[in-house]
Design an enzyme around this catalytic site. Structure first.
Site, PDB file in Angstrom:
ATOM      1  N   ALA A 258       0.845  -1.315   0.112  1.00 19.89           N
ATOM      2  CA  ALA A 258       0.011  -0.046  -0.084  1.00 19.89           C
ATOM      3  C   ALA A 258       0.955   1.276  -0.035  1.00 19.89           C
ATOM      4  CB  ALA A 258      -0.806   0.116   1.272  1.00 19.89           C
TER       5      ALA A 258
ATOM      6  N   ARG B  56      -3.430   9.214  -9.518  1.00 17.82           N
ATOM      7  CA  ARG B  56      -4.744   9.285 -10.242  1.00 17.82           C
ATOM      8  C   ARG B  56      -6.138   9.494  -9.571  1.00 17.82           C
ATOM      9  NH1 ARG B  56      -3.764   4.243 -13.760  1.00 17.82           N
ATOM     10  NH2 ARG B  56      -2.537   3.695 -12.251  1.00 17.82           N
TER      11      ARG B  56
ATOM     12  N   LYS C 194      -4.322   6.934  -1.264  1.00 11.61           N
ATOM     13  CA  LYS C 194      -5.498   5.909  -2.098  1.00 11.61           C
ATOM     14  C   LYS C 194      -6.113   5.180  -1.356  1.00 11.61           C
ATOM     15  CE  LYS C 194      -4.143   3.014  -5.482  1.00 11.61           C
ATOM     16  NZ  LYS C 194      -4.027   2.532  -6.833  1.00 11.61           N
TER      17      LYS C 194
ATOM     18  N   LYS D 201     -28.588  12.370  17.628  1.00 12.49           N
ATOM     19  CA  LYS D 201     -27.015  12.299  17.697  1.00 12.49           C
ATOM     20  C   LYS D 201     -26.806  12.216  19.039  1.00 12.49           C
ATOM     21  CE  LYS D 201     -24.281  15.122  18.742  1.00 12.49           C
ATOM     22  NZ  LYS D 201     -23.479  16.312  19.145  1.00 12.49           N
TER      23      LYS D 201
ATOM     24  N   TYR E 229     -25.880  22.926  22.175  1.00 16.19           N
ATOM     25  CA  TYR E 229     -24.889  23.823  21.774  1.00 16.19           C
ATOM     26  C   TYR E 229     -24.946  25.337  22.425  1.00 16.19           C
ATOM     27  CZ  TYR E 229     -20.677  25.412  19.526  1.00 16.19           C
ATOM     28  OH  TYR E 229     -19.592  25.975  18.903  1.00 16.19           O
TER      29      TYR E 229
ATOM     30  N   ARG F 160     -42.052  30.302  28.943  1.00 16.76           N
ATOM     31  CA  ARG F 160     -42.026  30.641  27.440  1.00 16.76           C
ATOM     32  C   ARG F 160     -41.216  32.092  27.436  1.00 16.76           C
ATOM     33  NH1 ARG F 160     -47.957  29.308  27.367  1.00 16.76           N
ATOM     34  NH2 ARG F 160     -47.825  27.358  26.707  1.00 16.76           N
TER      35      ARG F 160
END
Ligand code: UD1
Ligand code: MG
Length: 453
Positions: A12, A18, A25, A337, A373, A426
Site C-alpha cells: 500500500a 490518479r 488512495k 445524535k 450547543y 415561555r
C-alpha cells in the site's frame, strides 16, 4: 481447514496520484470502509496468520488505519518506490520469521474475499512453489498477461513489455500471489529490474521459480473480485460491485427490500430477523438493526443501534451515537445524535434530539429541539421516563426533565423540571441593552395530567 501458518503482505505504498486527492488512495472508502480495511479483513486472520502492510513514507494515517483494523499487523515503510518486488522486501524482517505460506495482496484491490485467499493457498499444499491469481479481463490493457503452457504458468509479461501477440491475451494477473514460504525470500531476492520501467517486478517471480525447476500455477477468479482502484471512476464501480454483494447477502439473511438497488449498505451493517428497509435508504458504517426494525424511505443512518420493532422515518437522520430501544418510533424530519432513547420513546415529527438520554415511553412532540450547543460547548439533556414534551419546545441543555413531567407546548426550558411536574416556560427575552436574560412567564405548578384522563 488448513493448519499451515501464513504471512500476508499487503502493498500500500503507492501514492495514488490518479485519485486526485490529498488523501492516500487506500484510505478512500467503499461501503463505509477504507479500501485497505476491506483487504485487511479478507486476509487470513487468527492463530498462525501474520499480517504485514507496506506503506509509503509520510503515510501516518495509513498506519493508523492498519492499527485500527488489524492491531496484530506490522507496518513497514518502503522509502523509495522501486516496484512491487522491492515493496515486498520492505517487509523482509517479517518474511525471515518464516511461515508455511507467503501471500501478497494489493491495498487497492478491495473486493478480494477470504475464500479466494484460501483457494490460492491450496496448490502450495500440493507442492507448487507459487500460485498466482488470474482473471479474464474485459479490457486487459495495463495488466500483466499470464503466459501459460497447458496447466503451467510460464511467465507474467507486464503490459509495457509485452509483444502485440502477448497483448492479445486476456488472462491477466490480479496481483495476488501465494508463495511457498520456505522458498519465497530466495525467489524474491533473485528478481532483477531489467525491464522498460527499471522496476523490480514481483511478477518476475514466475520465471525465477521456473528457472529453479519449481512449479507455478494459476488460480482463476472473476474480474469483479480483483478490480484494482486507481481512479474515482473505478472507486465508484467497485462501490457498485460491493453494494450488489451486500444487498444480496442482506436478502439472503431475510431482510425485506422491495427495491434493493436503491438501498446503500455498509460492509459492517448487521440485521436481526424480519427487518424491512424501504427504498432509498442510506446506511453508513456501524449500524445494527434488531428483529422487526423498519426503516422507511429516505432515511440516512450512521453509527446507530436500532432496537427491536423500532420504526425509523421516512426522512429520518440518525447520526453517530444513536441508540434506540425496543419499539422506539422516529418519524419524519427527525434528527438524532449521541442520543439514547429507551424502549417505547416516540419522536414522531420534526425534532432534533442530540446529546440526550430519554427514558422509556417518553413522548417528544413535534418540533422539539434539544439545544445542546451554547456556542462554546455541548451539553446533555435528560428526559425522564414517561415525560411528555409539548410541541415546539426548546430544551436548553444542560437540563433535566423529570420522570412523568409535562412540558407545555412552545416552552423554552432552561432549568430542571422536577418529576411529575407541569412546566410551562415561555418567551425568553434578552433586554435591549444586551444584558441579563428575562423570562416573561415561568410556571411549575401541580401534577402533570394523567395520560388518558
Ligand atoms: C500490478 C502488476 C500487474 C497486475 C496489476 C493488477 C506488477 C509488476 N504488476 O501492476 O501484473 O496485472 O498489478 O492490478 O506487480 N506498490 C508499492 N510499492 C511500489 C510499487 C507498487 O507498494 O514500489 C503497491 C501499490 O501501492 C499497489 C500495488 O503495489 O497497491 C501495485 O502497484 P501498481 O503500480 O498499481 O501496479 P500495476 O501497474 O497496477
Ligand atoms: Mg495498480
Amino acid at each position: 481447514m488448513t493448519t499451515r501458518s501464513s504471512l500476508t503482505i499487503v502493498l500500500a505504498a503507492g501514492e495514488g496520484t490518479r485519485m486526485r486527492s490529498s488523501q492516500p488512495k487506500v484510505l478512500h472508502p467503499i461501503a463505509g470502509q477504507s479500501l485497505l480495511a476491506h483487504v485487511l479483513t479478507a486476509a487470513p486472520n487468527g492463530a498462525g496468520a501474520a499480517l504485514a502492510v507496506v506503506i509509503g513514507p509520510d503515510h501516518g494515517p495509513v498506519a493508523d488505519e492498519v492499527k485500527r483494523v488489524r492491531p496484530d499487523a506490522a507496518t513497514f515503510i518502503q522509502r523509495e518506490r522501486l516496484g512491487t518486488a522491492h515493496a515486498v522486501l520492505a517487509a523482509r524482517q517479517a518474511i525471515a520469521r518464516g511461515a508455511d505460506d507467503l501471500l501478497v495482496a494489493f491495498g487497492d484491490t478491495p473486493l478480494i474475499s477470504a475464500a479466494t485467499f484460501a483457494r490460492l493457498r491450496a496448490p502450495l499444499k500440493d507442492g507448487a512453489a507459487l500460485a498466482v491469481l488470474g482473471f479474464r479481463a474485459a479490457d486487459p490493457t495495463g495488466y500483466g498477461r499470464l503466459l501459460v503452457e497447458g496447466e503451467r504458468l510460464v511467465a507474467i509479461r507486464e503490459h509495457a513489455d509485452a509483444t502485440p501477440e502477448e497483448r492479445a491475451i486476456d488472462l491477466c494477473n490480479a496481483g495476488v500471489m501465494a508463495f511457498d514460504g520456505s522458498k519465497a525470500l530466495e525467489v524474491i531476492e533473485k528478481i532483477g529490474n531489467a525491464n522498460r520501467k527499471g522496476e523490480y517486478y514481483l511478477t518476475d517471480a514466475v520465471t525465477v521459480v521456473r528457472d529453479m525447476g519449481l512449479e507455478a500455477v494459476v488460480i482463476e477468479t472473476s474480474e469483479d473480485e480483483v478490480r484494482g482502484i486507481n481512479t474515482k471512476a473505478q472507486l465508484a464501480e467497485a462501490e457498485q460491485v460491493m453494494q450488489a454483494r451486500l444487498r444480496q447477502a442482506a436478502l439472503e439473511a431475510g431482510v425485506t427490500m422491495i427495491a434493493p438497488e436503491t438501498v446503500y449498505l455498509a460492509a459492517d451493517t448487521t440485521f436481526g430477523k424480519d427487518v424491512t428497509i424501504e427504498p432509498f435508504v442510506v446506511i453508513g458504517p456501524g449500524v445494527s438493526m434488531a428483529d422487526g426494525a423498519v426503516i422507511h424511505s429516505f432515511s440516512h443512518i450512521v453509527q446507530a443501534s436500532i432496537g427491536k420493532n423500532a420504526s425509523i422515518g421516512p426522512y429520518a437522520r440518525l447520526r453517530p451515537g444513536t441508540s434506540l430501544g425496543e419499539g422506539v418510533r422516529i418519524g419524519n424530519f427527525v434528527e438524532t445524535k449521541a442520543a439514547v432513547l429507551e424502549a417505547g420513546v416516540k419522536v414522531n415529527h420534526l425534532s432534533y434530539v442530540g446529546d440526550s438520554d430519554v427514558g422509556a415511553n417518553a413522548n417528544i412532540g413535534a418540533g422539539t429541539i434539544t439545544c445542546n450547543y451554547d456556542g462554546f460547548a455541548k451539553h446533555r439533556t435528560t428526559i425522564g421516563a414517561g415525560a411528555f414534551v409539548g410541541s415546539n419546545s426548546s430544551l436548553v441543555a444542560p437540563v433535566k426533565i423529570g420522570t412523568g413531567a409535562y412540558i407545555g407546548s412552545g416552552s423554552v426550558i432552561t432549568r430542571d423540571v422536577p418529576d411529575d411536574a407541569l412546566a410551562v416556560e415561555r418567551s425568553q427575552q434578552t433586554n435591549r441593552e444586551g444584558g441579563a436574560t428575562k423570562y416573561r412567564e415561568i410556571k411549575t405548578r401541580g401534577k402533570a395530567p394523567k395520560k388518558g384522563g
